[in-house]
Scaffold this motif. Structure first.
Motif, PDB file in Angstrom:
ATOM      1  N   THR A   5       0.842  -1.198   0.000  1.00  0.00           N
ATOM      2  CA  THR A   5       0.000   0.000   0.000  1.00  0.00           C
ATOM      3  C   THR A   5       0.874   1.244   0.000  1.00  0.00           C
ATOM      4  O   THR A   5       0.640   2.191  -0.751  1.00  0.00           O
ATOM      5  CB  THR A   5      -0.916   0.000   1.244  1.00  0.00           C
ATOM      6  OG1 THR A   5      -1.746  -1.147   1.172  1.00  0.00           O
ATOM      7  CG2 THR A   5      -1.780   1.246   1.284  1.00  0.00           C
ATOM      8  N   ARG A   6       1.893   1.205   0.865  1.00  0.00           N
ATOM      9  CA  ARG A   6       2.814   2.353   0.931  1.00  0.00           C
ATOM     10  C   ARG A   6       3.490   2.564  -0.424  1.00  0.00           C
ATOM     11  O   ARG A   6       3.637   3.688  -0.891  1.00  0.00           O
ATOM     12  CB  ARG A   6       3.875   2.120   2.011  1.00  0.00           C
ATOM     13  CG  ARG A   6       3.422   2.528   3.392  1.00  0.00           C
ATOM     14  CD  ARG A   6       4.620   2.744   4.308  1.00  0.00           C
ATOM     15  NE  ARG A   6       5.449   1.543   4.451  1.00  0.00           N
ATOM     16  CZ  ARG A   6       5.183   0.569   5.333  1.00  0.00           C
ATOM     17  NH1 ARG A   6       4.132   0.665   6.137  1.00  0.00           N
ATOM     18  NH2 ARG A   6       5.957  -0.489   5.419  1.00  0.00           N
ATOM     19  N   GLN A   7       3.852   1.458  -1.056  1.00  0.00           N
ATOM     20  CA  GLN A   7       4.533   1.522  -2.352  1.00  0.00           C
ATOM     21  C   GLN A   7       3.650   2.210  -3.397  1.00  0.00           C
ATOM     22  O   GLN A   7       4.125   2.928  -4.264  1.00  0.00           O
ATOM     23  CB  GLN A   7       4.869   0.090  -2.803  1.00  0.00           C
ATOM     24  CG  GLN A   7       5.915   0.036  -3.880  1.00  0.00           C
ATOM     25  CD  GLN A   7       6.112  -1.379  -4.393  1.00  0.00           C
ATOM     26  OE1 GLN A   7       5.248  -2.245  -4.242  1.00  0.00           O
ATOM     27  NE2 GLN A   7       7.246  -1.621  -5.013  1.00  0.00           N
ATOM     28  N   LEU A   9       0.985   4.285  -2.614  1.00  0.00           N
ATOM     29  CA  LEU A   9       0.541   5.619  -2.202  1.00  0.00           C
ATOM     30  C   LEU A   9       1.647   6.678  -2.265  1.00  0.00           C
ATOM     31  O   LEU A   9       1.360   7.857  -2.489  1.00  0.00           O
ATOM     32  CB  LEU A   9      -0.046   5.573  -0.790  1.00  0.00           C
ATOM     33  CG  LEU A   9      -1.410   4.887  -0.670  1.00  0.00           C
ATOM     34  CD1 LEU A   9      -1.922   4.974   0.759  1.00  0.00           C
ATOM     35  CD2 LEU A   9      -2.428   5.496  -1.618  1.00  0.00           C
ATOM     36  N   LYS A  10       2.891   6.263  -2.072  1.00  0.00           N
ATOM     37  CA  LYS A  10       3.995   7.237  -2.049  1.00  0.00           C
ATOM     38  C   LYS A  10       4.037   8.101  -3.322  1.00  0.00           C
ATOM     39  O   LYS A  10       4.009   9.335  -3.227  1.00  0.00           O
ATOM     40  CB  LYS A  10       5.335   6.519  -1.860  1.00  0.00           C
ATOM     41  CG  LYS A  10       5.848   6.569  -0.437  1.00  0.00           C
ATOM     42  CD  LYS A  10       7.241   5.958  -0.397  1.00  0.00           C
ATOM     43  CE  LYS A  10       7.572   5.494   1.003  1.00  0.00           C
ATOM     44  NZ  LYS A  10       8.789   4.672   1.007  1.00  0.00           N
ATOM     45  N   PRO A  11       4.121   7.485  -4.504  1.00  0.00           N
ATOM     46  CA  PRO A  11       4.173   8.328  -5.712  1.00  0.00           C
ATOM     47  C   PRO A  11       2.912   9.155  -5.901  1.00  0.00           C
ATOM     48  O   PRO A  11       2.970  10.262  -6.426  1.00  0.00           O
ATOM     49  CB  PRO A  11       4.346   7.325  -6.870  1.00  0.00           C
ATOM     50  CG  PRO A  11       3.995   6.009  -6.319  1.00  0.00           C
ATOM     51  CD  PRO A  11       4.228   6.053  -4.848  1.00  0.00           C
ATOM     52  N   ILE A  13       1.042  10.472  -3.478  1.00  0.00           N
ATOM     53  CA  ILE A  13       1.113  11.635  -2.574  1.00  0.00           C
ATOM     54  C   ILE A  13       2.066  12.692  -3.145  1.00  0.00           C
ATOM     55  O   ILE A  13       1.758  13.877  -3.159  1.00  0.00           O
ATOM     56  CB  ILE A  13       1.555  11.178  -1.153  1.00  0.00           C
ATOM     57  CG1 ILE A  13       0.417  10.371  -0.509  1.00  0.00           C
ATOM     58  CG2 ILE A  13       1.912  12.369  -0.273  1.00  0.00           C
ATOM     59  CD1 ILE A  13       0.827   9.559   0.693  1.00  0.00           C
ATOM     60  N   VAL A  14       3.224  12.237  -3.653  1.00  0.00           N
ATOM     61  CA  VAL A  14       4.183  13.198  -4.233  1.00  0.00           C
ATOM     62  C   VAL A  14       3.572  13.864  -5.463  1.00  0.00           C
ATOM     63  O   VAL A  14       3.692  15.075  -5.678  1.00  0.00           O
ATOM     64  CB  VAL A  14       5.512  12.492  -4.601  1.00  0.00           C
ATOM     65  CG1 VAL A  14       6.485  13.486  -5.220  1.00  0.00           C
ATOM     66  CG2 VAL A  14       6.140  11.857  -3.368  1.00  0.00           C
ATOM     67  N   SER A  15       2.876  13.070  -6.265  1.00  0.00           N
ATOM     68  CA  SER A  15       2.237  13.594  -7.478  1.00  0.00           C
ATOM     69  C   SER A  15       1.232  14.687  -7.123  1.00  0.00           C
ATOM     70  O   SER A  15       1.204  15.759  -7.735  1.00  0.00           O
ATOM     71  CB  SER A  15       1.537  12.447  -8.216  1.00  0.00           C
ATOM     72  OG  SER A  15       0.821  12.932  -9.313  1.00  0.00           O
ATOM     73  N   LEU A  63       4.342  10.327 -12.058  1.00  0.00           N
ATOM     74  CA  LEU A  63       4.142   9.717 -10.742  1.00  0.00           C
ATOM     75  C   LEU A  63       2.730   9.154 -10.588  1.00  0.00           C
ATOM     76  O   LEU A  63       2.533   8.114  -9.948  1.00  0.00           O
ATOM     77  CB  LEU A  63       4.432  10.750  -9.639  1.00  0.00           C
ATOM     78  CG  LEU A  63       5.917  11.075  -9.460  1.00  0.00           C
ATOM     79  CD1 LEU A  63       6.114  12.322  -8.623  1.00  0.00           C
ATOM     80  CD2 LEU A  63       6.642   9.889  -8.818  1.00  0.00           C
ATOM     81  N   ALA A  67       1.955   5.337  -9.669  1.00  0.00           N
ATOM     82  CA  ALA A  67       1.073   4.986  -8.551  1.00  0.00           C
ATOM     83  C   ALA A  67      -0.048   4.072  -9.028  1.00  0.00           C
ATOM     84  O   ALA A  67      -0.372   3.063  -8.391  1.00  0.00           O
ATOM     85  CB  ALA A  67       0.496   6.265  -7.936  1.00  0.00           C
ATOM     86  N   ARG A  70       1.253   0.560  -9.737  1.00  0.00           N
ATOM     87  CA  ARG A  70       1.495  -0.215  -8.504  1.00  0.00           C
ATOM     88  C   ARG A  70       0.188  -0.567  -7.814  1.00  0.00           C
ATOM     89  O   ARG A  70       0.036  -1.648  -7.267  1.00  0.00           O
ATOM     90  CB  ARG A  70       2.367   0.616  -7.550  1.00  0.00           C
ATOM     91  CG  ARG A  70       3.810   0.720  -8.011  1.00  0.00           C
ATOM     92  CD  ARG A  70       4.596   1.568  -7.045  1.00  0.00           C
ATOM     93  NE  ARG A  70       6.004   1.605  -7.380  1.00  0.00           N
ATOM     94  CZ  ARG A  70       6.893   2.328  -6.718  1.00  0.00           C
ATOM     95  NH1 ARG A  70       6.522   3.074  -5.695  1.00  0.00           N
ATOM     96  NH2 ARG A  70       8.152   2.312  -7.075  1.00  0.00           N
TER      97      ARG A  70
END
Lengths: 110, 238
Positions: A5-7, A9-11, A13-15, A63, A67, A70
């Motif tokens: 999930t983190r993998q 959500l990270k891009p 959130i940055v996006s 990004l 996301a 993934r």
């Protein structure tokens, strides 16, 4: 929150974060270009503004795509969470592409 | 778990769908009606932006300058830093444009204004080269006789005190710079503007009775209805 999930959500959130950041930079650029105290050199005026739009657009779009890619493999999410994820990815990609579209107009492709 | 290939395919398809949605929601590119830059006629544009917030100044410039640059031989773009300033810059740019070119179009992105007073002191022989004047100013539609007397061949303005001119400007500038004849460009842009503004149904008082924003924005064109951006000086008629 598990690693997958983190993998995903990270891009995302940055996006999403790039949009207000790009907007703030763009506004700062507008203030510099049209501030009452100084004028930007011509080379940094319109090309500079479009460069900011294009960088924000390209990064946030890329990004959002990462996301989404993934997130496709994430089966642990409830349906509503997955729907929210897709909507946020779509919004980020849409606005990122809009910035690139603005760049396309500027270089007279449109 | 989906295979890597199907994930890539779905992601690409999704990206393409979002791009298609974006294209469907934005204005499509327009085609030039006639070839640009006909022989024997050099045309210039002078655009003026009044003192508003920097973001609006940038928005106007980002939209107008590329559009004008691809349609005119030379473009002069002036943005005010303070209310009332840049008169000298405006006058010298307009004078230079009129001296160097056969025809000059003037685009005034300025709130309710009296910029006509900055044009009137120029020599009449130069003012005679003024072709189209588009003025976004609220309630500046009534300035048509003054602009014609000053030498402008055609004038486009908005009648109402509460005019959403920026909406009209987008449609009109695109149509005009792509070679659509003046009257048709104004009519089409009025229709497109009315569609956008149809959500605002509130009526505001005017001397002739309450009117919606769309009605007050409805632009009026005077001058030759078949005038296009590529019209040559020899075809000028009053």
């Amino acid at each position: 929150m598990n690693a997958k999930t983190r993998q995903a959500l990270k891009p995302l959130i940055v996006s999403l974060a790039l949009h207000p950041l790009g907007g703030a930079l763009f506004m700062a650029h507008a203030r510099l270009a049209f501030g009452q105290a100084r004028q930007l050199p011509e080379v940094l005026d319109l090309p500079g503004a479009f460069a900011l739009l294009a960088i924000t657009g390209a990064l946030s779009s890329a990004l959002a795509l990462v996301a989404f890619y993934r997130g496709l493999g994430e089966h642990g999410w409830p349906r509503y969470r997955y729907l929210g994820f897709v909507i946020l990815c779509s919004a980020s990609l849409f606005w990122g592409l809009m910035y690139l579209y603005a760049l396309a107009i500027f270089i007279k492709l449109a | 778990m989906r295979s890597r290939r199907s994930k890539l395919f779905i992601t690409a398809l999704w990206g393409a769908l979002i791009a298609a949605l974006m294209i469907a929601l934005t204005l499509p590119p327009m085609r030039q009606r006639t070839p640009p830059n006909p022989p024997n006629a050099r045309i210039a544009a002078v655009a003026f932006r009044d003192h508003v917030i920097p973001f609006q100044k940038y928005g106007t410039k980002l939209f107008m300058l590329p559009l004008l640059s691809q349609s005119y031989d030379e473009v002069y773009y002036i943005t005010q830093d303070f209310r009332g300033d840049k008169r000298q810059s405006f006058e010298s740019s307009l004078r230079q444009a009129l001296e160097r070119h056969d025809q000059v179009d003037l685009f005034l992105a300025a709130h309710n204004n009296t910029l006509i007073r900055w044009v009137e002191p120029l020599p009449a022989r130069l003012r005679a080269k003024l072709r189209l004047v588009y003025n976004t100013g609220c309630a500046d539609g009534h300035q048509a006789p003054q602009w014609h007397a000053a030498g402008a061949q055609a004038y486009v303005g908005h009648p109402g005190r509460i005019s959403a001119s920026p909406v009209f400007l987008v449609f009109f500038m695109r149509a005009w710079t792509h070679g659509v004849p003046l009257r048709q460009a104004v009519e089409d842009s009025n229709k497109a503007t009315a569609r956008v503004l149809s959500v605002y149904t509130q009526r505001y008082p005017t001397p002739t009775g309450p009117q919606t924003i769309a009605q007050q924005t409805h632009a009026v064109a005077t001058g030759p209805e078949h005038l296009t951006i590529y019209a040559r000086p020899a075809l000028r008629g009053r």
